[in-house]
Design a protein around this motif. Structure first.
Motif, PDB file in Angstrom:
ATOM      1  N   HIS A  28       0.844  -1.209   0.000  1.00 18.50           N
ATOM      2  CA  HIS A  28       0.000   0.000   0.000  1.00 18.50           C
ATOM      3  C   HIS A  28       0.880   1.260   0.000  1.00 18.50           C
ATOM      4  O   HIS A  28       0.587   2.234  -0.687  1.00 18.50           O
ATOM      5  N   ALA A  29       1.962   1.213   0.780  1.00 21.11           N
ATOM      6  CA  ALA A  29       2.846   2.382   0.860  1.00 21.11           C
ATOM      7  C   ALA A  29       3.459   2.708  -0.504  1.00 21.11           C
ATOM      8  O   ALA A  29       3.712   3.884  -0.816  1.00 21.11           O
ATOM      9  N   SER A  30       3.677   1.682  -1.334  1.00 16.22           N
ATOM     10  CA  SER A  30       4.297   1.954  -2.643  1.00 16.22           C
ATOM     11  C   SER A  30       3.410   2.872  -3.488  1.00 16.22           C
ATOM     12  O   SER A  30       3.904   3.598  -4.357  1.00 16.22           O
ATOM     13  N   PHE A  31       2.091   2.859  -3.199  1.00 20.39           N
ATOM     14  CA  PHE A  31       1.185   3.737  -3.951  1.00 20.39           C
ATOM     15  C   PHE A  31       1.330   5.203  -3.518  1.00 20.39           C
ATOM     16  O   PHE A  31       0.748   6.091  -4.130  1.00 20.39           O
ATOM     17  N   GLY A  32       2.119   5.412  -2.476  1.00 20.53           N
ATOM     18  CA  GLY A  32       2.410   6.785  -2.064  1.00 20.53           C
ATOM     19  C   GLY A  32       3.634   7.350  -2.754  1.00 20.53           C
ATOM     20  O   GLY A  32       4.030   8.487  -2.495  1.00 20.53           O
ATOM     21  N   THR A  33       4.250   6.566  -3.637  1.00 21.74           N
ATOM     22  CA  THR A  33       5.455   7.075  -4.305  1.00 21.74           C
ATOM     23  C   THR A  33       5.104   7.665  -5.678  1.00 21.74           C
ATOM     24  O   THR A  33       4.156   7.225  -6.340  1.00 21.74           O
ATOM     25  N   HIS A  34       5.915   8.617  -6.061  1.00 26.77           N
ATOM     26  CA  HIS A  34       5.858   9.138  -7.443  1.00 26.77           C
ATOM     27  C   HIS A  34       6.180   8.007  -8.426  1.00 26.77           C
ATOM     28  O   HIS A  34       5.562   7.882  -9.489  1.00 26.77           O
ATOM     29  N   ASP A  35       7.184   7.181  -8.039  1.00 33.06           N
ATOM     30  CA  ASP A  35       7.692   6.190  -8.987  1.00 33.06           C
ATOM     31  C   ASP A  35       6.668   5.123  -9.344  1.00 33.06           C
ATOM     32  O   ASP A  35       6.698   4.588 -10.459  1.00 33.06           O
ATOM     33  N   GLN A  36       5.750   4.795  -8.433  1.00 35.34           N
ATOM     34  CA  GLN A  36       4.707   3.809  -8.771  1.00 35.34           C
ATOM     35  C   GLN A  36       3.856   4.328  -9.925  1.00 35.34           C
ATOM     36  O   GLN A  36       3.580   3.608 -10.889  1.00 35.34           O
ATOM     37  N   ARG A  37       3.460   5.581  -9.852  1.00 40.06           N
ATOM     38  CA  ARG A  37       2.634   6.137 -10.945  1.00 40.06           C
ATOM     39  C   ARG A  37       3.444   6.187 -12.236  1.00 40.06           C
ATOM     40  O   ARG A  37       2.971   5.839 -13.311  1.00 40.06           O
ATOM     41  N   GLU A  38       4.699   6.627 -12.104  1.00 41.15           N
ATOM     42  CA  GLU A  38       5.564   6.695 -13.281  1.00 41.15           C
ATOM     43  C   GLU A  38       5.770   5.309 -13.885  1.00 41.15           C
ATOM     44  O   GLU A  38       5.666   5.135 -15.107  1.00 41.15           O
ATOM     45  N   GLY A  39       6.045   4.306 -13.066  1.00 43.15           N
ATOM     46  CA  GLY A  39       6.298   2.951 -13.567  1.00 43.15           C
ATOM     47  C   GLY A  39       5.088   2.395 -14.292  1.00 43.15           C
ATOM     48  O   GLY A  39       5.205   1.809 -15.375  1.00 43.15           O
ATOM     49  N   MET A  40       3.914   2.582 -13.715  1.00 42.70           N
ATOM     50  CA  MET A  40       2.699   2.023 -14.336  1.00 42.70           C
ATOM     51  C   MET A  40       2.309   2.808 -15.585  1.00 42.70           C
ATOM     52  O   MET A  40       1.907   2.225 -16.595  1.00 42.70           O
ATOM     53  N   ARG A  41       2.457   4.145 -15.519  1.00 43.92           N
ATOM     54  CA  ARG A  41       2.149   4.947 -16.723  1.00 43.92           C
ATOM     55  C   ARG A  41       3.107   4.611 -17.847  1.00 43.92           C
ATOM     56  O   ARG A  41       2.700   4.492 -19.009  1.00 43.92           O
ATOM     57  N   PHE A  87       4.596   1.849 -18.432  1.00 40.79           N
ATOM     58  CA  PHE A  87       4.203   0.566 -19.036  1.00 40.79           C
ATOM     59  C   PHE A  87       3.063   0.779 -20.019  1.00 40.79           C
ATOM     60  O   PHE A  87       3.105   0.304 -21.155  1.00 40.79           O
ATOM     61  N   LEU A  88       2.042   1.520 -19.572  1.00 40.25           N
ATOM     62  CA  LEU A  88       0.860   1.699 -20.431  1.00 40.25           C
ATOM     63  C   LEU A  88       1.186   2.539 -21.664  1.00 40.25           C
ATOM     64  O   LEU A  88       0.601   2.355 -22.729  1.00 40.25           O
ATOM     65  N   GLU A  89       2.139   3.467 -21.515  1.00 46.41           N
ATOM     66  CA  GLU A  89       2.516   4.327 -22.650  1.00 46.41           C
ATOM     67  C   GLU A  89       3.654   3.719 -23.481  1.00 46.41           C
ATOM     68  O   GLU A  89       4.173   4.360 -24.388  1.00 46.41           O
ATOM     69  N   LYS A  90       4.041   2.488 -23.132  1.00 49.39           N
ATOM     70  CA  LYS A  90       5.073   1.740 -23.875  1.00 49.39           C
ATOM     71  C   LYS A  90       6.368   2.551 -24.019  1.00 49.39           C
ATOM     72  O   LYS A  90       6.912   2.711 -25.114  1.00 49.39           O
ATOM     73  N   ARG A  91       6.849   3.067 -22.885  1.00 48.64           N
ATOM     74  CA  ARG A  91       8.115   3.810 -22.873  1.00 48.64           C
ATOM     75  C   ARG A  91       8.885   3.434 -21.600  1.00 48.64           C
ATOM     76  O   ARG A  91       8.283   2.906 -20.648  1.00 48.64           O
TER      77      ARG A  91
END
Ligand code: CAA
Length: 258
Positions: free
Chosen positions: A232-245, A247-251
């Motif tokens: 749950h704490a990982s969802f408090g990081t900037h990097d979680q959003r960046e990592g998942m985005r 992946f979805l943006e294929k970059r």
């Protein structure tokens, strides 16, 4: 601190510490362990470092605690001096991953040091063992506790009671080491692994290390609960959003360690 028993260098985002007492096969004494702790903490605090490696020479990672330093110890020297607790376990307080790159002998305290690292990559000439029984003493830095967890009670008893050495392939089969590589590729392969880890989001790397280590300290339900809190704490990081985005943006992701 000026180091006399270790060499310290950085390779990109990886901090490399080489045990360097060649004449004594890197036998571990207080001075070396003080220096090792100091270097580990320095890398742990260095924001440019994402992973660390401890290695030795081609002949010996470390042949154990320094027998010459211990030979005349009596009980009060060991107890009052808080031997090995005083300075051998600094590594357990390091938050970034530490890989042991092991060639040659990793015996006694040397084997115990590898087991206090987060994982072990072994050269094909590596030999692991807890031969303290031949000195009429026993493993003193966690060997009787970490070895059975790593390789089973049966093999740990075998090694500790007979002093026989286990080669790299047996160590891999038994689960002590994560990979075996040719001796001449040990540092190249280990640095590639360490560089991969150092390219990840550092706070999440530290959470994963914390969670895996927790499995050795707790029952399953408690351990999974601990993991869930960190997940749950990982969802408090900037990097979680960046990592998942990413992946979805294929970059490729651009982690900022926050
Ligand atoms: N402490 C101090 N010196 C050591 C040492 C150690 N643990 N291991 C090796 N050395 C020294 C040797 O005394 C020798 O020094 P000199 O050249 O001055 O005579 C030098 O390193 C080279 O060693 P060898 O000549 O023995 O080398 P080898 O190739 O014939 O054998 C070996 C290599 C099998 C590793 C052998 O050195 C050996 O058995 N070493 C001791 C291993 C051991 O018992 N380790 C456990 C220590 S106790 C411990 O670690 C307690 C704990 O849990 C905290």
């Amino acid at each position: 601190m000026e180091y006399q028993n270790i060499l310290v260098e950085t390779k990109d985002k990886v901090g490399v510490i080489t045990l360097n007492r060649p004449k004594a096969l890197n036998a571990l004494n207080d001075q070396l362990m003080d220096e090792l702790g100091h270097a580990l903490f320095a890398f742990d605090q260095d924001e440019n470092i994402g992973c660390m490696v401890i290695t030795g020479s081609e002949k010996a990672f470390a042949a154990g605690a320094d027998i010459a330093a211990m030979v005349d110890y009596n009980y009060m020297d060991a107890y009052n001096g808080n031997y090995v607790t005083k300075n051998w376990e600094h590594i357990l307080r390091v938050r970034k991953p530490v890989i042991a790159a092991v060639a040659g002998y990793a015996l006694g305290g040397g084997c115990e040091l590898t087991m206090m690292c987060d994982f072990i990559i072994a050269a094909d000439n590596a030999k692991f063992g807890q031969p303290e029984i031949k000195l009429a003493t026993l493993p003193g830095c966690g060997g009787t506790q970490r070895l059975p967890r790593a390789i089973s009670k049966s093999k740990a008893m075998d090694l500790c009671l007979t002093a026989r050495l286990m080669d790299a392939n047996e160590a891999e089969r038994a689960g002590l080491v994560s990979r075996v590589v040719p001796l001449d590729k040990l540092m190249e392969e280990t640095l590639a692994v360490a560089t991969t880890i150092a390219s990840m989001s550092l706070p999440v790397v530290m959470m994963i290390k914390d969670a895996v280590n927790r499995s050795f300290e707790s029952g399953l339900t408690e351990g999974v609960h601990y993991e869930r809190r960190l997940f749950h704490a990982s969802f408090g990081t900037h990097d979680q959003r960046e990592g998942m985005r990413a992946f979805l943006e294929k970059r490729p992701a651009n982690f900022q360690n926050k």
